[in-house]
Each structure stands twice: as structure tokens, then as C-alpha cells.
Design a protein around this motif. Structure first.
Motif, mmCIF file in Angstrom:
data_model
loop_
_atom_site.group_PDB
_atom_site.id
_atom_site.type_symbol
_atom_site.label_atom_id
_atom_site.label_comp_id
_atom_site.label_asym_id
_atom_site.label_seq_id
_atom_site.Cartn_x
_atom_site.Cartn_y
_atom_site.Cartn_z
ATOM 1 N N HIS A 61 -4.112 0.449 -6.315
ATOM 2 C CA HIS A 61 -3.546 -0.770 -6.388
ATOM 3 C C HIS A 61 -2.088 -0.785 -6.800
ATOM 4 C CE1 HIS A 61 -8.038 -1.644 -7.669
ATOM 5 N NE2 HIS A 61 -7.952 -1.784 -6.352
ATOM 6 N N ILE A 62 -1.428 -1.860 -6.666
ATOM 7 C CA ILE A 62 -0.290 -1.930 -6.670
ATOM 8 C C ILE A 62 0.645 -1.035 -5.490
ATOM 9 C CG2 ILE A 62 2.002 -1.542 -8.072
ATOM 10 C CD1 ILE A 62 0.068 -2.407 -10.546
ATOM 11 N N ARG B 40 4.539 -9.077 -2.169
ATOM 12 C CA ARG B 40 3.221 -8.838 -3.180
ATOM 13 C C ARG B 40 3.406 -9.921 -4.173
ATOM 14 N NH1 ARG B 40 3.098 -3.485 -4.648
ATOM 15 N NH2 ARG B 40 5.089 -3.376 -4.136
ATOM 16 N N TYR B 42 2.836 -11.010 -8.227
ATOM 17 C CA TYR B 42 1.986 -10.776 -9.462
ATOM 18 C C TYR B 42 2.263 -11.865 -10.630
ATOM 19 C CZ TYR B 42 1.928 -5.844 -7.600
ATOM 20 O OH TYR B 42 1.611 -5.033 -6.778
ATOM 21 N N PHE B 61 5.751 -2.300 -11.049
ATOM 22 C CA PHE B 61 5.604 -3.019 -9.889
ATOM 23 C C PHE B 61 6.384 -2.634 -8.643
ATOM 24 C CE2 PHE B 61 3.609 -6.231 -13.013
ATOM 25 C CZ PHE B 61 2.369 -5.932 -12.666
ATOM 26 N N VAL B 62 7.666 -2.170 -8.962
ATOM 27 C CA VAL B 62 8.354 -1.926 -7.920
ATOM 28 C C VAL B 62 8.541 -0.223 -7.704
ATOM 29 C CG1 VAL B 62 10.999 -1.871 -7.229
ATOM 30 C CG2 VAL B 62 9.722 -3.807 -8.461
ATOM 31 N N ASP B 63 8.531 -0.036 -6.446
ATOM 32 C CA ASP B 63 8.960 1.471 -6.008
ATOM 33 C C ASP B 63 10.386 1.192 -5.824
ATOM 34 O OD1 ASP B 63 9.505 3.681 -4.318
ATOM 35 O OD2 ASP B 63 7.513 3.770 -3.634
ATOM 36 N N VAL B 92 -6.682 -5.523 -7.764
ATOM 37 C CA VAL B 92 -5.375 -5.274 -8.426
ATOM 38 C C VAL B 92 -4.944 -6.000 -9.553
ATOM 39 C CG1 VAL B 92 -3.127 -5.292 -7.216
ATOM 40 C CG2 VAL B 92 -5.003 -5.015 -5.533
ATOM 41 N N ALA B 96 -3.504 -3.904 -12.785
ATOM 42 C CA ALA B 96 -2.199 -4.175 -13.117
ATOM 43 C C ALA B 96 -2.489 -4.491 -14.602
ATOM 44 C CB ALA B 96 -1.710 -5.319 -12.424
#
Lengths: 267, 998
Positions: A61-62, B40, B42, B61-63, B92, B96
Motif C-alpha cells: 500500500h502507498i 492518489r 490521502y 506518501f511521496v517517492d 490502503v 497509511a
């Protein structure tokens, strides 16, 4: 005795075959529930190899391996750094590789093991795929796991295996230092390829696996643990007719190399 | 405070999900758009300070390599956002929330949650609102579980997004309702219908008699209950007595009549399915636990047992394909896990029956488009199976218009292993002592899936309750199952079963039979949100839960281990020997039922079955001039073509035990006849998995449909090197009946015929299980596979899936279907007859001639005695390593089988039809495409020729040709001239193309 630690739980799932792989080549293997390792990271100090296995940690997830990466970065980061500087080995496969890269442990350029400079993202095909691929091994790499191996045939089983770097310089460096260990290659010519499906995800530089400068931290998408018996090969019945069925599975040598290295250098 | 975090790819990064959505919009809906970007979202309903918020954005949350957080939207014409409706599992979001807690090193309040959604930013100046709405509703969301927001660029600009979060508002007070059943028959029926109880009038009357009995009234009064049943009681009875749980049709008293005979059948299950298993039980040492537990158990070797179960999850998959199918697979996983004292999950299988993905119709069907159902079902089982780390070992699809209109079928199964003994006790035996605690393990309870058991026993209609659909959480379940096996090996519990249809009512109700009663304390149950009535807690089918019996001396250690493993575990009361199913809520009795009445009170049905053999038009047509074209058309047909694109998305080999994989051949892309897996590393002992399914033959005679399915399963096992069942070779079958409603009524005027079809299939099942010495060890039925389109009832063709598992003593002798060497001799084993009834060829011819497939009448039959001789000889040939390849013809007959063996192997064939053992009219097309059972295409190396022929002596087996050094399939007709001469690569391409992009 070479001791291997395999963290499990939270959706990781290649524990059985990874444990068998290391046992096959004479290692002493222990499982640890990830939460127990977080609680007491020093338990890692008793081992010489950390095996980060495949699976769907936290459901991916994520992003695949992301939550696991944060654990390796923040919860047990210091122990990992010490583990590496102690000259020990880390083996990451699929989800384990994704976590290693996203935690910044790989490629570990310039000895920096906590800044992310590459990633593994969605396959160009947009879906999870299970298929066997030809892999060319960089003969100039000092990766301890791939010593004396020229090529491999292994399955990829992932939806997020496309290797990308933050900027060109990273790729240059990976090339220059021979940190690219495995490349997706053409079946016939064994040349690295960008063509689907031989390159199953669109990875730049056909990258399937990399190591750090020491050659002791190694991660890759394809599963060596899926080819431990010659009868795991998807067309072994043909090899048998041709008379070319190998004596052992093509993945075994990777684990043997690691255990040999530990025996020769760390015990 | 609510924070919205929107994450998108950096502009220079390919958005593969956006690209895929764009392609899907065109492929599914025929609408062209210029660009789709996805992001996406959140939504954090959590108290955070700014520093924390920044950290969460940056670190979680970020790549950083490919993504960015931005509230600035890239250019678009239309904005679509898809999120979940309140109460729907958001996996998810759950992860999270957990990850944020770990990152910030603090715990949140129960009410603080993370919600996820997806933004689609669509660029296309010409798109109308109708089109964008179609994209939103028919492709990107499912209104049953998801909320959809569609905004134009202007609307976003002027009003902003303002998308509400799906908080569950559970304001209702929990209450217990009573039903006064002292009313007219009509009103009784109304009570059942209104409450979706699926109880018949007869059943309602029996319930009425029970409750107003003097003694019962007195007992209930002592517990503080009135004479009227509570909703807890009525709901419990309804679910326990549902067709889904009690199999009332299979246990009915049936009067059967066909042209010649008339008979009374007391229970199809006892008379046919179970009968042979009982007959053989004493003669083979490997039948361990059969038809008594959640799954069948057979012995593999002296230390290990195999646990097997296949089920269907049709109705939920029709309504919400992704969630329905996923709960199908994670649900079936819990059956082996809940068998005996728990098995380790090893292998998954699926077989789907869908309408054509290319279906076009003016009629409004009840369901989503077959293509969308197919896509969603695949994705659900892919995610469910892959994330659970369980490899797929069988994957098949069958297509027929009726599966699109009446009901799609989603068969899924799981096989497990367990040590024969654990801590000195046989692992397959269930016991519970009075006083043992009832412990629920796993996820929490919500309104998910309430009425699943009664719902699947009903015909589908538009008003079907939305809660009937759930989404699975494979990770929670995987953690639970790992914990359970650990606790099992430590001897921490006594008994276990799964929570599936009927939830706790069913799991505790079933387990209480071992001790003789139970006392449940419902208020202890962990809830996802407040506001559930007691009956809802009891009946909820929320996923990922098991119920265990734990001795009070072990409860502390058990709960401690659960906590250590991050698995929920709650005591919900105790097992007793009171003879009562006793339910309490906040110390007050809310249900008090006799165990005996609950489990045995359901009345036996009396049904009528009348068989009259249908006569179909026998097609009259001339053989085509160019049979190569016909062969190509056959290879391209939905029921024959490649489904590689989908199969590859399932993990075939996690655990590293797969030996003969799903896909084999030179390019590893042609389905194998059966698969072979090890269960222990380094061993040479394996299990063979295969199945048989031929719903199209039901249009002629379900007797031969069932016989053919059994033969298909058996011969697929033989084809990879298996052996027939014997004392030494465990080899067993599982039955899964999916049937139209077979009860005669106003709605079902042909019920007597449909029931006769069921009787005939059962007769064949007994006859052929006996003939092949193949015991059935587990099964399941789904009996209302009908729907109504524009006022007209539509039904599926009766479908019996036969799944088989067999031990393979030495996997090194396994054989695959691809030809392997130039110069090898090609043999056809077994006789071909004119048996085109129900065939793919007749369908093709009919479609070409009149737009609708022909059925015909000569359905393939099975001569078990001859077949057995062939199978025995074939096993000897494989055991002595005399053959290079074996492929058994199924749909499309010899023509298709020869083509597939050739292109799988990458070598051509030169064969002559005149040599094929065949009796019937001299027609090439009949020989090529007849679907006669019990046949093989075999290639044998020249130096083994003599020995092979010796081994096969006495059987029908002839040399028909040779593997050639030319990439062509060359077939000489009965008159000697070539009737097919085609490039095998071309044939393969045609076979691959149909579903390549679908």
C-alpha cells in the motif's frame, strides 16, 4: 557457521524458499517477526547475512516496499548502517529490493546509505507479471553474490519493478562503478535489452539488480529462490530431452557464494 | 482537522496507471480521450501539527524520485474522483494510518482515520457530460461500494473540490426486535421476504410451531424472553437453514421419472456423491476426513495430509467483481485453515465462467458488462492470491452468453497441507470441551456482507442489499493465518473454524455441536464502528476472522502471542453442554435456541424431477473447402484461445514448489494439461492438479456432461504422468455444482426438468467415480444461478466442475504437452467418434450459418472400462519414460490439440487423418473437431517406438505421423491429400490474438 536472519510478517511471503535456499548451502537460518526486530534491532548483530525477502509487505500500500523501507530507514537504520560497516551481507529480493532502494540503502553511493536516489515503480505494462527472464551478469561487478555466474534464468513476479534513477548522474555512477549487477537480456544474444517482455518492466539500463560499492549489499527483482531445483525450470522437460538438465537449480549458486564469502571473510 | 494530500507523478514521469486508464476507456467504452493523469489522494482525519504533516508528506506518501505532492492540478477538462463509501474496507487507508503512527511515534484515537481516493484528470475538449459520466460510472467506479465525483474544469475553478470524507455515522441505538409469528401464512411469507430471510412458508411454519410450544416458551421465559422470536433467533435460523449452508436441494426427497424408470431418491448427496467414497473408505488407507469438516483431507505420505476445498463466489462477484472475487479467494483460504486444527495454505485454483467480453445486446442485463466483470474478478483474485503469497496452480475460463446474462461463475479453491499429527494428536480431528472459551481472531466486525448466506440462495435482483459485498484484506488474513499456525504448533488451542457465510452465528453454531452448546457474549465483539444491532454482530460476514476454542488454562498465552503478532483476538463467551445456542448482549439473553432444532429442525424438501431428452436440430452442412481457415477460426474462439495475458498476472510459483507450471512449451506460454507441485523442498513426491468442466454438454444431457468432466479431470492427470487411483496412489475429486433453480414454481416452470438434469449429473458422478475408483472428498453447490431480463427468466447451463488432485510418486517423470524433438513419432491414443453434440465446432458452424451456434445431439460419452485400460498403459509408458509429450484433446478435439502441441513445441507435424482410429461418417471435419473423451496425442522418440507400442498393446493406439523439421502443421485428410498446411507461428498468433488486449 554462517548465520542468516530472515525478517517475516506483515505480508512478506518468500520465507519458506529463502530459508531453504540458505539451508541448502549450509547456513544456519533464523526467522524473526519484523516487530521483534524493530523492538530489539541489536538482535541483528548475531548474524552475518540479512535476507530481505519477497512478498507484499504492508500490502504494498502507498507504494511497493515503501512502508517497509521506512522501517529499515528509521526504526532499525542505525543497526543496518553498523551491519554494513561491519562487513556483513544484505540480500534483497523483489519486495526486499524495493525496500532497500526506497530506504536509500541501495545503491549507497559515496557511502551514503540513507538518501534515496533511485526507485522501483509500476511496470510499463501496468500490471503484475510472472515470467522467466534471461539475466546477464556484469563480469566487472564485485558483487559477492554473483561470483562465477555469467547468466541466470529466473522469474520476475512483480507489478512495480521498473528501475528509475533520480538523475542521469546516478545512472552514470552506477555504470562507472560497475554497480549494475544484473540486466534483463535477450534470450538469444544475451545482450541487455529494453524490449518487452525480455525486459519485463521497462527498467532503464535494463537494470534488474544492483549492489553497493562493497559488493556486499545486493538487491534484485528476479527471484533466485524460485529456482532451487532443476525441476523448477519452466521448460525442464525440454532440457531433459535435450540432455541439458542441470544438476541443481540456477539460483543456488547465489546463496552458495554468499555463504562462502561469510566463511572465508567473517568467521 | 482534515488534511488532503494529493500525490502525482512528476511531469517527466510516465503515468502508467493514467495510460492504462486511457486505453481502458477506449477498449471498454469506445471513447477516445487525449490524456488521463492520475493522482492518489490521502485524506487524513487526524490531529497533526504542521511539522508532522510535512514529515508525513515527505517521508511516507511521496517517492521523491518520481512523485510530488501538489494541490496545483495539471491541466484538464474533466475531474473525476473515486473514493469509498462509508464502511467499505479501505486497506490502503488502514496501512497509511499505521505507518503514520510509526513514523510519528504516537498513537491516534480510534476515530482518527485515513481515507484514500483516486483522482483522474481527463483531457479531451470534445467530451460530453454523458460520456464523462459513462466513464465514471461504467469504468472507474462501482456505485455499490464507491463514491464518484465528477466536475468540469470550470466547476473546480469556481467552487473547488469540497469532497466529503466517508465517515461512518452510526447513530442508531442497538436494539433487539421481536417478531410475532402468530399471523396468516401470507404474512409469514412477507416476514421472510421483507427480512431477506429466504425461508419458505413451510419453514416459517415450523419455526412458528417451535416458538409457541409450551415447553419452549417456558424455557425462554426463564431467560427473560417473550414468546416471540427475536431478530437474533430468526436471523440465526434463516442463515443456518439457508440453501447455502444446509444444501436443502441436495438433501431433498426427490421423485425422479424419465421415459423408462421412476424412482424415489432420498438425498442426492447421500445416494450419489457420498456413496462411492463410503464404499471405498475401507479399501484405501488415504481417505482421512471426508465431508465432515470445512475441507476434505487425504493422506499424501506417512507424515503429511493434504486439505482440499473448492467453492464458488458467484453472486457477490456479479455485483462487485473485484471485492466479490477477492473475498472469494481469501474466503476459501480460510476453509483449509479452519479444517481439523488448521492447515497451512499452499495452492490456489480458479475457474471462471463469463459472458463474452465482446457481448453486445440491446437488452438491459442485471449486471455489469461481462468484460468488466471479467476484469474485476481477475484483479480481485490476482490481488487476493498474490498478496497472500499463495501460488495459482489451475486457471481456466469458459465463456457462454448465459454466464453474462444469468450469473457469472467464479470457482476458486485452496489446497493446504498439515502434518498428520501435531503434538501427538491427529491434526484432522476436531474436539471441544464444555468450558472452552470462544475466541474470535482477526479483523473487526462491521455491517459487511450481512445476509451473504441467504442472499446467495436467492435469485439476484436490483434491490439486492449492498452490504452483501465486501472487500478482503489479504494482509490482515495472512498475518492471522501465520499466527494461527504458530499457536497450533504450540498447542495453544483445541479447535478452529472459519467465519464465512453467516459469520459468528455459523462458526460458533457449528463448533457448538462438538461440545453441545454455547453461551455467546456479543458485547465483547470488536467493531469497526458503533451502531450495530446484536443480530448484525452475530451475522456479519466481515472478512479475515476465525473462531477458536481455547482451554481456559491456555487463554493467557494465546492472547499474549496474538498481541505480539499484531493480530486481534477477543473472548466471546464459552462453549457449553447445555444443548442451547445461547446469545447474550450486555448480560441480557437475546437468543435462546435448541441446538437440535437449529441444526436438525429444517424440514426435508420434496421435489419432483422429470427427464425428457431434448432433441436439438442436427446440423446439415458440407465440410468447408479450406479446413485451415476453420482450424484458425477454432483456435481463435473464446473457449479455446490463449488467456496468457491474464494468467501471467497470477503468481504461479511463490514458495518455489512448482514443477509443471501453468504455462509450458518452448516459449513457456501454452497452458499445460495439468500442473505438478512439490509440497516439500528437495523431495521427488508431488501433487498433480487438474479439473474438468463442460457446461455446454448440459444442453444435450447432464449425465454425459458430468461423465465428461470426470474423464477430463482424470485424463489430464494421466497426461502429465499421473496414475489412476489405487491403494498406493491417493487420487481424489471435488465436486462443485452450479445450477439454475431446480424447484418447480410459477417463476420456474421448467423446474422439474432442471432437477432431472441435476439427478442425472449425480447419477453419472456416482457411476464414474466408481468406475475410476475416484472418491469425492469435498464439494459445494450454488443453486440459484438465474436472473430475469426484461421479464424473462434466464439461466446458466448446468455446470459441474470436477477438480482432481493426485499424488505423483516421482515428479522427475512428469511430461508436458509440447512436442520436443524432430523425428519423434506422433501417436493418437483412444478412439474418435462422431461426437460433435455440444462442441465448439457445432457452435462455430451455427454462428456462421445462422448467427447462433448449433447444439446437435451426439454429446461425447465416456467408456470408462476402455478409458481405464488406456490410462493404465499410458501411466506405464510415462513411468518408463517412453514418451516426450502428451496432450489430451478437450475443446476443439484433435485439430486444436495437434496445433497446440506443435506450436507449444516450436516444431511442425506431419500427420494423416486416415490413420486416426475413428468410426463414423467419412468426414475430415468430424475427425478433426469431434470432442470424444479419453484420447491423447503422444510423441515418442524413435528408439522407444517398439517399447511404447508394446506397453500400449491391447489399446487403441496408432501411429499417425511425425514431428518435422519445418514449422508447419501438415495434416492429410481421409482421402490422402493435405487438408491443413499452415505455419505453426501463424496458428499460434491467431490463438493468441483474441484476448491479447482484453
Amino acid at each position: 557457521m554462517c548465520r542468516v536472519l530472515v525478517p517475516v510478517g506483515y505480508g512478506l511471503n518468500c520465507d519458506d524458499e529463502t530459508i531453504y535456499a540458505f539451508k541448502m548451502v549450509g547456513a544456519d537460518v533464523k526467522k524473526i517477526f519484523l516487530k521483534d526486530l524493530i523492538k530489539d534491532p541489536q538482535r541483528l548483530d548475531d548474524y552475518q547475512i540479512l535476507a530481505m525477502i519477497g512478498g507484499f509487505s504492508y500490502g504494498d500500500h502507498i507504494a511497493a516496499g515503501k512502508v517497509l523501507a521506512n522501517i529499515y530507514k528509521y526504526e532499525i537504520g542505525e543497526t543496518i548502517q553498523r551491519f554494513i560497516s561491519d562487513g556483513k551481507l544484505i540480500f534483497g529480493e523483489c519486495n526486499g529490493f524495493q525496500a532497500l532502494v526506497k530506504a536509500g540503502i541501495l545503491p549507497g553511493l559515496n557511502g551514503d546509505y540513507h538518501t534515496q536516489c533511485a526507485t522501483l515503480t509500476y511496470n510499463d505494462s501496468g500490471v503484475f507479471e510472472d515470467r522467466w527472464v534471461k539475466l546477464k551478469i556484469n563480469p566487472k561487478s564485485n558483487c559477492v553474490f554473483t561470483k562465477n555466474i555469467e547468466e541466470l534464468y529466473l522469474p520476475v513476479r512483480h507489478g512495480e519493478g521498473k528501475f528509475i534513477v533520480e538523475k542521469k548522474a546516478v545512472l552514470e555512477k552506477l555504470k562507472e562503478k560497475n554497480l549494475i549487477v544484473l540486466q534483463y537480456a535477450d534470450m538469444e544474444t544475451l545482450k541487455p535489452t529494453m524490449k518487452y517482455p525480455q525486459n519485463p518492466n521497462g527498467s532503464i539500463g535494463s537494470i534488474a539488480g544492483i549492489c553497493d560499492c562493497t559488493g556486499r549489499v545486493f538487491g534484485k527483482m528476479p527471484h533466485a529462490t524460485a529456482y532451487l531445483s532443476p525441476y523448477n525450470h519452466p521448460s525442464w522437460t525440454r532440457l531433459k530431452v535435450e540432455g541439458s538438465l542441470p544438476k541443481e537449480g540456477g539460483g543456488v549458486q547465489i546463496f552458495r557464494n554468499a555463504v562462502e564469502y561469510v566463511k572465508n571473510n567473517l568467521t | 482537522m482534515v488534511y488532503r494530500i494529493e500525490v502525482g507523478f512528476k511531469p517527466n514521469i510516465v503515468d502508467s496507471s493514467g495510460e492504462r486508464t486511457k486505453t481502458d476507456i477506449y477498449n471498454f467504452l469506445g471513447i477516445k480521450v487525449d490524456q488521463v493523469r492520475t493522482r492518489r489522494v490521502y485524506t487524513l482525519d487526524i490531529e497533526l501539527n504542521l511539522e508532522e504533516l510535512e514529515k508525513v508528506k515527505r517521508e511516507l506518501f511521496v517517492d521523491p524520485v518520481i512523485e510530488e505532492v501538489s494541490s496545483r492540478l495539471p491541466s484538464f477538462n474533466w475531474y473525476i474522483e473515486v473514493g469509498y463509501k462509508p464502511g467499505v474496507t479501505d486497506n490502503v487507508g488502514k496501512t497509511a494510518r499505521k505507518a503514520i503512527q510509526e513514523l510519528l511515534k504516537r498513537r491516534f484515537k480510534e476515530s482518527e482515520k485515513v481515507y484514500t481516493s483516486i483522482q483522474y484528470l481527463i483531457k479531451s475538449a470534445k467530451l460530453s457530460f454523458i460520456e464523462i459520466e459513462k466513464i465514471g460510472k461504467e469504468l472507474l467506479s462501482n456505485e455499490i461500494i464507491e463514491s464518484l465525483t465528477i466536475l468540469s474544469y470550470r466547476e473546480v475553478l469556481e467552487k473547488g473540490l469540497n469532497i466529503p470524507i466517508p465517515i461512518v455515522i452510526g447513530k442508531q441505538e442497538s436494539r433487539v426486535k421481536e417478531y410475532d409469528l402468530r399471523v396468516s401464512d401470507e404474512e409469514l411469507t412477507q416476514i421472510s421476504r421483507k427480512g431477506v430471510l429466504a425461508l419458505t412458508l413451510d419453514e416459517m411454519k415450523i419455526i412458528k410451531n417451535y416458538f409457541y410450544d409450551k415447553e419452549i416458551t417456558e424455557q425462554r421465559r426463564e431467560k427473560g424472553l417473550s414468546r416471540n422470536p427475536t431478530d437474533v433467533e430468526l436471523e440465526t435460523l434463516a442463515q443456518t437453514w439457508s440453501e447455502h449452508c444446509k444444501h436443502k436441494i441436495f438433501n431433498a426427497l426427490i421423485h425422479y421419472r424419465d421415459g423408462e424408470t421412476e424412482e424415489e431418491i432420498d438425498s442426492l448427496f447421500q445416494t450419489y456423491i457420498r456413496k462411492f467414497t463410503e464404499e471405498i473408505m475401507e479399501d484405501v488407507p488415504w481417505l482421512i476426513s471426508i465431508f465432515v469438516d470445512n475441507a476434505g483431507v487425504i493422506k499424501l505420505n506417512d507424515t503429511l495430509n493434504i486439505v482440499a476445498k473448492v467453492e464458488t463466489h458467484n453472486a457477490p462477484s456479479a455485483i462487485e467483481p473485484y471485492g466479490g472475487a477477492m473475498t472469494g479467494i481469501v474466503g476459501i483460504n480460510r476453509d483449509p485453515l479452519g479444517t481439523g486444527i488448521g492447515a497451512k495454505l499452499m495452492f490456489n485454483v480458479f475457474t471462471y465462467c463469463f459472458g463474452s467480453p465482446f457481448y453486445k445486446s440491446e437488452n438491459s442485463t442485471q449486471f455489469l458488462h461481462p468484460r468488466r466483470i471479467r476484469e474485476g474478478v481477475h484483479r480481485g483474485i490476482i490481488d487476493g492470491g498474490n498478496q497472500s503469497g499463495i501460488p495459482l496452480v489451475i486457471g481456466r475460463e469458459i465463456f457462454d452468453k448465459r454466464f453474462g446474462e444469468a450469473k457469472p461463475l467464479v470457482y476458486c479453491g485452496t489446497f493446504g497441507i498439515m502434518p498428520k499429527e501435531i503434538n501427538g494428536y491427529p491434526s484432522h480431528i476436531k474436539t471441544i470441551n464444555p468450558g472452552d472459551l470462544i475466541v474470535m481472531v482477526g479483523g473487526r466486525i462491521g455491517k459487511d456482507g450481512i445476509h451473504g448466506a441467504t442472499f446467495s440462495s436467492e435469485e439476484l435482483h436490483r434491490g439486492s442489499p449492498v452490504q452483501a459485498v465486501q472487500i478482503g484484506d489479504p494482509i490482515t488474513q495472512k498475518m492471522m493465518s501465520e499466527f494461527i499456525l504458530e499457536a497450533r504448533d504450540l498447542g495453544m488451542y483445541r479447535c478452529i473454524t472459519d467465519n464465512g457465510a453467516g459469520g459468528l452465528a455459523s462458526s460458533i453454531g457449528e463448533m457448538a455441536r462438538y461440545s453441545g452448546g454455547c453461551e455467546i457474549e456479543l458485547e465483547n465483539a470488536p467493531l469497526k464502528y458503533q451502531g450495530l444491532h446484536p443480530w448484525e454482530i452475530l451475522l456479519s460476514e466481515a472478512q479475515e476472522r476465525m473462531t477458536l476454542a481455547v482451554d481456559h488454562t491456555q487463554i493467557e498465552q494465546f492472547l499474549e502471542l496474538a498481541k505480539k503478532r499484531d493480530v486481534g483476538a477477543t473472548i466471546l463467551g464459552k462453549f457449553t453442554d447445555s444443548g442451547k445456542f445461547h446469545v447474550k448482549y450486555n448480560d441480557k439473553t437475546v437468543g435462546y435456541l435448541d441446538m437440535k432444532f437449529l441444526h436438525e429442525g429444517v424440514p426435508k424438501k420434496r421435489l419432483r424431477a422429470v427427464w425428457k431428452k431434448p432433441i436439438h436440430e442436427e446440423p446439415k452442412f458440407d465440410e468447408a473447402i479450406d479446413l485451415t481457415i476453420i482450424l484458425e477460426e477454432m483456435l481463435a474462439r473464446l473457449n479455446i484461445c490463449s488467456i496468457e495475458k491474464k494468467l501471467r498476472q497470477y503468481d504461479h510459483e511463490v514458495k518455489g514448489l512448482s514443477i509443471i507450471k501453468l504455462l509450458v512449451g518452448k516459449e513457456e506460454d501454452v497452458p499445460s494439461d495439468a500442473t505438478v507441485c512439490l509440497v516439500e523442498y528437495g523431495s521427488i513426491e508431488g501433487i498433480i492438479f487438474a479439473n474438468g468442466l463442460n457446461p455446454h454438454y448440459s444442453d444435450v444431457d447432464t449425465y454425459h456432461m458430468a461423465a465428461s468432466a470426470i474423464d477430463e479431470g482424470v485424463r489430464r492427470v494421466i497426461a502429465v504422468g499421473g496414475k489412476l487411483p489405487s491403494e498406493k496412489i491417493p487420487f481424489a475429486a471435488l465436486d462443485n455444482f452450479c445450477w439454475p433453480d431446480p424447484e418447480q414454481s410459477e417463476k420456474t416452470p421448467d423446474g422439474c426438468y432442471k432437477l432431472a438434469q441435476l439427478v442425472r449429473a449425480n447419477k453419472a458422478l456416482y457411476d464414474y467415480s466408481k468406475a475410476f475408483m475416484l472418491p469425492f472428498i469435498s464439494g459445494k453447490d450454488s443453486m440459484k444461478c438465474d436472473s430475469v431480463i426484461d421479464g424473462k427468466k434466464v439461466s446458466i447451463p448446468p455446470s459441474l466442475l470436477i477438480t482432481v488432485i493426485a499424488k505423483m510418486e516421482d515428479i522427475r517423470k512428469a511430461v508436458t504437452m509440447d512436442v520436443k524433438k524432430i523425428g519423434d513419432i506422433v501417436y493418437i491414443v483412444g478412439e474418435t467418434f462422431n461426437e460433435l453434440g455440444g462442441s465448439e465446432y457445432y457452435k462455430l458452424i451455427g454462428e456462421k450459418m445462422k448467427g447462433v451456434g448449433y447444439v446437435g445431439n451426439n454429446v461425447p460419452i465416456v467408456d470408462a472400462e476402455k478409458a481405464k485400460e488406456i490410462y493404465r498403459s499410458m501411466s506405464e509408458a510415462t513411468d518408463r519414460c517412453l514418451v516426450h509429450s502428451i496432450h489430451t484433446p478437450t475443446k476443439g478435439g484433435l485439430g486444436v490439440a495437434l496445433a497446440k502441441s506443435a506450436f507449444a513445441g516450436g516444431y511442425g507435424l506431419n500427420v494423416s487423418l486416415s490413420k486416426v482410429p475413428y468410426s463414423g461418417a467419412r468426414r475430415n471435419d468430424v475427425v478433426l473437431f469431434s470432442e470424444s473423451n479419453s484420447r491423447f496425442v503422444v510423441t515418442v522418440p524413435m528408439n522407444m517406438k517398439e517399447e511404447f507400442e508394446l506397453v500400449m498393446r491391447g489399446n487403441i493406439c496408432t501411429e499417425v505421423g511425425i514431428v518435422i523439421d519445418e514449422q508447419r502443421l501438415k495434416i492429410r485428410g481421409l482421402d490422402g491429400g493435405y487438408i491443413i498446411n499452415s505455419d505453426i507461428n501463424r496458428l499460434k498468433e491467431v490463438w493468441k490474438r483474441t484476448l491479447e488486449d482484453v
